[in-house]
Write a protein that holds these residues in place. Structure first.
Motif, PDB file in Angstrom:
ATOM      1  N   SER A 106       3.751 -10.478  21.918  1.00  0.00           N
ATOM      2  CA  SER A 106       2.478  -9.939  21.456  1.00  0.00           C
ATOM      3  C   SER A 106       1.566  -9.583  22.616  1.00  0.00           C
ATOM      4  CB  SER A 106       1.793 -10.920  20.489  1.00  0.00           C
ATOM      5  OG  SER A 106       1.642 -12.172  21.094  1.00  0.00           O
ATOM      6  N   GLY A 107       2.087  -9.685  23.821  1.00  0.00           N
ATOM      7  CA  GLY A 107       1.331  -9.201  24.990  1.00  0.00           C
ATOM      8  C   GLY A 107       0.166 -10.071  25.404  1.00  0.00           C
ATOM      9  N   THR A 108       0.197 -11.357  25.022  1.00  0.00           N
ATOM     10  CA  THR A 108      -0.919 -12.239  25.380  1.00  0.00           C
ATOM     11  C   THR A 108      -0.617 -13.114  26.598  1.00  0.00           C
ATOM     12  OG1 THR A 108      -0.232 -14.075  23.971  1.00  0.00           O
ATOM     13  CG2 THR A 108      -1.623 -12.395  22.947  1.00  0.00           C
ATOM     14  N   CYS A 145      11.311 -13.446  15.360  1.00  0.00           N
ATOM     15  CA  CYS A 145      10.583 -13.481  16.642  1.00  0.00           C
ATOM     16  C   CYS A 145       9.162 -12.962  16.608  1.00  0.00           C
ATOM     17  CB  CYS A 145      11.380 -12.734  17.704  1.00  0.00           C
ATOM     18  SG  CYS A 145      12.151 -11.229  17.115  1.00  0.00           S
ATOM     19  N   GLY A 146       8.834 -12.067  15.677  1.00  0.00           N
ATOM     20  CA  GLY A 146       7.491 -11.477  15.704  1.00  0.00           C
ATOM     21  C   GLY A 146       6.440 -12.300  14.972  1.00  0.00           C
ATOM     22  N   VAL A 147       6.834 -13.377  14.305  1.00  0.00           N
ATOM     23  CA  VAL A 147       5.853 -14.178  13.556  1.00  0.00           C
ATOM     24  C   VAL A 147       4.921 -14.871  14.552  1.00  0.00           C
ATOM     25  CG1 VAL A 147       5.557 -16.147  11.989  1.00  0.00           C
ATOM     26  CG2 VAL A 147       7.491 -14.582  11.683  1.00  0.00           C
ATOM     27  N   THR A 148       3.628 -14.785  14.302  1.00  0.00           N
ATOM     28  CA  THR A 148       2.683 -15.440  15.221  1.00  0.00           C
ATOM     29  C   THR A 148       2.325 -16.830  14.689  1.00  0.00           C
ATOM     30  OG1 THR A 148       0.651 -14.697  14.165  1.00  0.00           O
ATOM     31  CG2 THR A 148       1.661 -13.191  15.786  1.00  0.00           C
ATOM     32  N   PRO A 167      -1.922 -22.514  21.907  1.00  0.00           N
ATOM     33  CA  PRO A 167      -2.393 -21.982  23.188  1.00  0.00           C
ATOM     34  C   PRO A 167      -3.697 -21.187  23.053  1.00  0.00           C
ATOM     35  CG  PRO A 167      -0.593 -20.633  22.363  1.00  0.00           C
ATOM     36  CD  PRO A 167      -0.871 -21.687  21.315  1.00  0.00           C
ATOM     37  N   GLY A 168      -4.306 -21.208  21.908  1.00  0.00           N
ATOM     38  CA  GLY A 168      -5.547 -20.441  21.741  1.00  0.00           C
ATOM     39  C   GLY A 168      -5.230 -19.034  21.271  1.00  0.00           C
ATOM     40  N   ALA A 169      -4.504 -18.279  22.067  1.00  0.00           N
ATOM     41  CA  ALA A 169      -4.147 -16.911  21.686  1.00  0.00           C
ATOM     42  C   ALA A 169      -3.214 -16.946  20.466  1.00  0.00           C
ATOM     43  CB  ALA A 169      -3.433 -16.227  22.843  1.00  0.00           C
ATOM     44  N   ASP A 170      -3.296 -15.894  19.632  1.00  0.00           N
ATOM     45  CA  ASP A 170      -2.387 -15.823  18.482  1.00  0.00           C
ATOM     46  C   ASP A 170      -1.082 -15.173  18.924  1.00  0.00           C
ATOM     47  OD1 ASP A 170      -1.294 -16.037  16.012  1.00  0.00           O
ATOM     48  OD2 ASP A 170      -2.295 -14.243  15.210  1.00  0.00           O
ATOM     49  N   ALA A 171      -0.319 -15.910  19.714  1.00  0.00           N
ATOM     50  CA  ALA A 171       0.903 -15.375  20.318  1.00  0.00           C
ATOM     51  C   ALA A 171       2.051 -15.405  19.323  1.00  0.00           C
ATOM     52  CB  ALA A 171       1.253 -16.213  21.541  1.00  0.00           C
ATOM     53  N   SER A 172       3.088 -14.593  19.591  1.00  0.00           N
ATOM     54  CA  SER A 172       4.302 -14.665  18.784  1.00  0.00           C
ATOM     55  C   SER A 172       5.010 -15.973  19.120  1.00  0.00           C
ATOM     56  CB  SER A 172       5.221 -13.475  19.090  1.00  0.00           C
ATOM     57  OG  SER A 172       5.898 -13.653  20.319  1.00  0.00           O
TER      58      SER A 172
END
Ligand SMILES: Cc1cc2c(cc1C)N(C[C@H](O)[C@H](O)[C@H](O)COP(=O)(O)OP(=O)(O)OC[C@H]1O[C@@H](n3cnc4c(N)ncnc43)[C@H](O)[C@@H]1O)c1[nH]c(=O)[nH]c(=O)c1N2
Ligand SMILES: CCCCC(=O)C(=O)O
Ligand SMILES: [Mn+2]
Length: 494
Positions: A106-108, A145-148, A167-172
């Motif tokens: 997700s680019g985070t 894999c794409g589920v955040t 981690p704070g960010a809504d990462a995958s």
């Protein structure tokens, strides 16, 4: 080093970040990897469908950088996979043609992990976003894999379970596997390493494996090598993670948060060690220095005393929590800490933790127009005060702003330096202090990254940490799984 690589290096050393961002768009028409020919792009389209392939500048730029300070390095082409079969066929095609393949979650990320330093194909897996199974009685689930992590937790809400790694960010979730992420809850619930039961991985040549064996999802296993944890933290350099079986936890019956402040760093860390020694199962113990508290107050409209502080969270049963909070309050007092400020109702708690998670943006607001340069070291907890105090001295001497935030219960902390991309002088000072801080952490038996990974920024530190022979073994493993070196080249090592 390839000719293209040399050209890039020379280019980046001569240009400012914003110039590079602008100019990297001009390159967009020419393929960076000469192997990405129109014929290759046509074959990718055959596999994933024409609408799932893009060579548009905007799409490539968006996929050419993460949330770190590293400049944009766009891939030649972006493909969106919709199935494991797509991933497998695209990998095989890249492998057969020697085209770099960069998985995009997700680019985070915070270490430039998705930058296409050598061009190639960026494989975006965000469309593979099904939650495949929730085994509530076994406390586990399987996701594509794409589920955040926020999507998973929303889905789980009615089951009484949650996935606690935050981690704070809504990462995958598979991006989190790839970087071995953790964050604020790790002191109680562990990191991605302890919470990943099995992974489906597509290897560079298109083969699909399950790291613990197909269908396995046990809490324990002694069956052979731990392939699962080989891929956790592999940063897209060994294969593409397409499914993850993850451990879940029960949502605690009661949750209480509190803050308190201290006269200095040492007393905050001493308190943390004593709390852990008492066996209190803290869910979160976060340290924020006075600069971070000031940033939080201004950005998130808090009115906390500007001093080294702890943000605490307790999870458990109502009765047990009363005992725990009482003991921790006593320890805080013994270390000359302040009274607790409680955050018991859900809105107050959310506001507090949102402020903590927004720290990056709060720190950037200290210097409007700046970008974040983030660092991430981890040491045995008893060495934490030394590394923090020595780093603070270096920050003062360099005359830079460096707010410190730490997952203190794990001995892990970050500094977020707000820096104007064009301010080379400050950037150099920040890089020097960060490098020195990582060396100090290693000298004190620590690591140059607790949770953000190596990416492109810490490759020279990795060899210092692991040693030449250790690094050679890593390279041998990479060569065995990815003999043509197509998987996210230039990340983790040179
Ligand atoms: C505001 C904020 C705050 C934090 C953080 C970020 C931000 C923006 N992070 C970083 C976070 O850990 C990181 O964002 C995720 O782990 C990466 O997930 P993405 O899906 O975004 O991966 P992203 O797309 O950024 O990729 C990261 C790396 O993993 C690889 N990758 C991604 N998906 C893959 C897949 N399916 N298969 C193989 N490789 C794959 C990529 O190639 C790349 O090398 C963090 N982290 C942390 O641990 N603790 C923290 O406290 C924080 N806090
Ligand atoms: C640069 C963003 C910060 C990440 C982080 O790891 C944290 O807030 O703990
Ligand atoms: Mn962190």
């Amino acid at each position: 080093m390839s000719c293209h690589h040399l050209m890039r290096r020379a280019f980046y050393s001569k240009h400012t970040f914003s110039q590079v961002k602008q100019l990297s768009r001009c390159w967009s028409s020419a393929a960076i990897s000469p192997k990405v020919t129109p014929g290759f792009v046509a074959e990718v389209k055959n596999i994933v469908g024409g609408s799932n392939v893009s060579t548009a500048d905007a799409v490539r730029d968006q996929h050419g950088h993460d949330e770190s300070y590293h400049g944009v390095e766009p891939p030649d082409v972006v493909a969106f996979a919709e199935s494991v079969d797509h991933v497998s066929q695209v990998a095989k095609l890249c492998n057969d043609n020697g085209v770099p393949l960069i998985p995009f979650g997700s680019g985070t990320g915070l270490e430039g992990g998705i930058n296409a330093s050598r061009g190639g194909l960026c494989l975006d897996v965000t469309k593979m976003n099904n939650i495949l199974a929730v085994n509530a009685e076994d406390f586990d689930c399987q996701v594509e894999c794409g589920v955040t992590r926020v999507t998973l937790n929303n889905y789980l809400r009615d089951t009484g379970l949650w996935f606690p790694i935050d981690p704070g960010a809504d990462a995958s979730l598979c991006g989190m596997c790839a970087t071995s992420a953790s964050g604020t809850n790790a002191v109680r619930y562990g990191t991605m390493r302890e919470n990943t039961l099995n992974l489906e991985v597509v290897l560079a040549d298109g083969r699909v494996i399950n790291t613990a064996g197909e269908g396995r999802r046990t809490k324990k296993t002694s069956a052979g090598y731990n392939l699962t944890n080989l891929f956790v933290g592999s940063e897209g350099t060994l294969g593409i993670i397409t499914k993850a079986s993850l451990r879940l936890s029960g949502i605690p019956e009661a949750t209480i948060s509190a803050t308190c402040h201290f006269p200095d760093v040492q007393s905050a860390v001493d308190t943390t060690v004593q709390v852990l020694q008492c066996g209190i199962p803290m869910a979160r113990i976060e340290f924020l220095d006075e600069v971070s508290i000031d940033a939080c107050n201004k950005y998130s409209h808090l009115d906390l005393t500007v001093a080294p502080s702890l943000f605490l969270e307790f999870h458990g049963f109502e009765a047990g929590l009363q005992e725990q909070t009482k003991t921790v309050e006593e320890l805080v007092k013994m270390n000359n800490g302040s009274e607790f400020r409680w955050a018991t109702d859900v809105d107050e708690r959310n506001h507090l933790w949102k402020a903590r998670h927004d720290i990056l943006y709060a720190c950037m607001a200290l210097r409007p127009g700046s970008k974040p340069y983030s660092t991430d070291v981890c040491v045995p907890i008893s060495n934490l005060p030394e590394v923090i105090v020595r780093t603070k001295e270096m920050i003062k001497e360099a005359g830079i702003i460096g707010p410190i935030v730490g997952h203190v219960g794990d001995g892990n902390f970050h500094i977020f330096y707000p820096v104007h991309p064009d301010d080379h002088e400050t950037l150099k000072k920040i890089k020097d202090v960060s490098y020195e801080m990582a060396l100090i952490a290693m000298e004190l038996n620590g690591t140059c990254t607790g949770e953000h990974g190596i990416g492109i920024g810490k490759r020279d530190l990795l060899v210092k940490e692991i040693g030449e022979e250790g690094l050679n073994v890593m390279k041998q493993i990479k060569a065995c799984l990815d003999p043509n070196g197509i998987m996210n080249p230039g990340k983790v090592f040179f």
